[in-house]
Motif scaffolding. Structure first.
Motif, short mmCIF file in Angstrom:
data_model
loop_
_atom_site.label_atom_id
_atom_site.label_comp_id
_atom_site.label_asym_id
_atom_site.label_seq_id
_atom_site.Cartn_x
_atom_site.Cartn_y
_atom_site.Cartn_z
N VAL A 1 0.87 -1.17 0.00
CA VAL A 1 0.00 0.00 0.00
C VAL A 1 0.90 1.22 0.00
O VAL A 1 1.73 1.36 0.90
N VAL A 2 0.73 2.08 -0.98
CA VAL A 2 1.61 3.23 -1.11
C VAL A 2 0.77 4.50 -1.26
O VAL A 2 0.02 4.65 -2.21
N GLU A 3 0.93 5.37 -0.29
CA GLU A 3 0.27 6.67 -0.35
C GLU A 3 1.20 7.68 -1.02
O GLU A 3 2.42 7.62 -0.84
N SER A 4 0.62 8.61 -1.74
CA SER A 4 1.40 9.66 -2.39
C SER A 4 0.55 10.91 -2.54
O SER A 4 -0.67 10.87 -2.31
N GLY A 5 1.20 12.00 -2.92
CA GLY A 5 0.48 13.24 -3.19
C GLY A 5 0.59 14.29 -2.11
O GLY A 5 0.09 15.40 -2.28
N GLY A 6 1.21 13.94 -1.01
CA GLY A 6 1.37 14.93 0.06
C GLY A 6 2.40 15.98 -0.32
O GLY A 6 3.06 15.90 -1.36
N GLY A 7 2.54 16.96 0.54
CA GLY A 7 3.51 18.01 0.29
C GLY A 7 3.24 19.23 1.14
O GLY A 7 2.44 19.18 2.09
N LEU A 8 3.92 20.30 0.80
CA LEU A 8 3.76 21.58 1.50
C LEU A 8 2.85 22.48 0.67
O LEU A 8 3.09 22.67 -0.53
N VAL A 9 1.84 23.01 1.32
CA VAL A 9 0.89 23.87 0.62
C VAL A 9 0.47 25.00 1.54
O VAL A 9 0.48 24.85 2.77
N GLN A 10 0.13 26.13 0.96
CA GLN A 10 -0.34 27.25 1.76
C GLN A 10 -1.79 27.04 2.17
O GLN A 10 -2.55 26.33 1.48
N ALA A 11 -2.15 27.64 3.26
CA ALA A 11 -3.54 27.58 3.71
C ALA A 11 -4.46 28.06 2.59
O ALA A 11 -4.17 29.05 1.91
N GLY A 12 -5.55 27.35 2.41
CA GLY A 12 -6.48 27.65 1.33
C GLY A 12 -6.21 26.89 0.06
O GLY A 12 -7.03 26.89 -0.87
N GLY A 13 -5.07 26.23 0.01
CA GLY A 13 -4.69 25.47 -1.17
C GLY A 13 -5.31 24.09 -1.20
O GLY A 13 -6.11 23.72 -0.33
N SER A 14 -4.91 23.32 -2.21
CA SER A 14 -5.47 21.99 -2.43
C SER A 14 -4.37 20.97 -2.66
O SER A 14 -3.28 21.31 -3.15
N LEU A 15 -4.67 19.74 -2.32
CA LEU A 15 -3.83 18.59 -2.62
C LEU A 15 -4.74 17.42 -2.94
O LEU A 15 -5.86 17.34 -2.45
N ARG A 16 -4.21 16.50 -3.75
CA ARG A 16 -4.92 15.25 -4.02
C ARG A 16 -4.02 14.09 -3.63
O ARG A 16 -2.96 13.90 -4.21
N LEU A 17 -4.47 13.34 -2.65
CA LEU A 17 -3.74 12.16 -2.21
C LEU A 17 -4.20 10.94 -3.00
O LEU A 17 -5.37 10.84 -3.35
N SER A 18 -3.27 10.04 -3.21
CA SER A 18 -3.58 8.77 -3.85
C SER A 18 -3.05 7.64 -2.99
O SER A 18 -2.06 7.79 -2.28
N CYS A 19 -3.74 6.52 -3.05
CA CYS A 19 -3.32 5.31 -2.37
C CYS A 19 -3.38 4.18 -3.36
O CYS A 19 -4.47 3.79 -3.79
N LEU B 1 -8.03 11.06 -2.22
CA LEU B 1 -8.61 12.04 -1.30
C LEU B 1 -8.30 13.42 -1.86
O LEU B 1 -7.14 13.85 -1.88
N GLN B 2 -9.32 14.10 -2.35
CA GLN B 2 -9.18 15.47 -2.81
C GLN B 2 -9.37 16.39 -1.61
O GLN B 2 -10.42 16.35 -0.97
N MET B 3 -8.38 17.20 -1.34
CA MET B 3 -8.41 18.07 -0.18
C MET B 3 -8.37 19.52 -0.64
O MET B 3 -7.40 19.95 -1.26
N ASN B 4 -9.42 20.25 -0.36
CA ASN B 4 -9.52 21.66 -0.73
C ASN B 4 -9.60 22.53 0.51
O ASN B 4 -9.90 22.06 1.61
N ASP B 5 -9.31 23.81 0.32
CA ASP B 5 -9.39 24.78 1.42
C ASP B 5 -8.63 24.26 2.64
O ASP B 5 -9.16 24.23 3.77
N LEU B 6 -7.40 23.86 2.42
CA LEU B 6 -6.62 23.28 3.50
C LEU B 6 -6.32 24.29 4.59
O LEU B 6 -6.12 25.49 4.33
#
Length: 123
Positions: free
Chosen positions: A4-22, A81-86
């Motif tokens: 099981v491999v998670e990916s897509g993380g990182g450094l983002v500013q508040a209000g930004g978005s990331l999409r995680l994958s597993c 996992l789509q993450m918005n408005d972080l």
């Protein structure tokens, strides 16, 4: 061999978005309810979202409801996992999890855990 491999993380500013994958291998995703958990140092791992095998049912903790969207592609054996408005409080290590039993998954029991992917939100 199960992997099981998670990916897509990182450094983002508040209000930004990331999409995680597993990405899963060694087992068939559509046999399992899947979920995303997160953990910060000194705290227990907590479930933030889950999805049933056929995507008919989803769960979100109030902390992420309306901002995060869980989805899955069983054909690709992948969970998203789509993450918005972080927010800064979303900073954590994120893990995906799998369990054939929905209630056990929400209770934090997973048959498989990956290494996690770090999400850091700067304010």
């Amino acid at each position: 061999q199960v992997l099981v491999v998670e990916s897509g993380g990182g450094l983002v500013q508040a209000g930004g978005s990331l999409r995680l994958s597993c990405s899963a291998s060694g087992f068939t995703l559509d046999d399992f309810a899947m979920g995303w958990f997160r953990q910060t140092p000194g705290k227990e791992r907590e479930v933030i979202s889950a999805i049933s095998p056929n995507s008919a049912t989803t769960y979100y903790t109030d902390l992420v409801k309306g901002r995060f969207t869980i989805s899955r592609d069983n054909a690709k054996n992948t969970l998203y996992l789509q993450m918005n408005d972080l927010k800064s409080e979303d900073t954590a290590m994120y893990y995906c999890a799998a369990n054939r039993v929905w209630d056990k998954l929400l209770g934090g029991v997973s048959n498989y855990w990956g290494q996690g992917t770090q999400v850091t939100v700067s304010s």
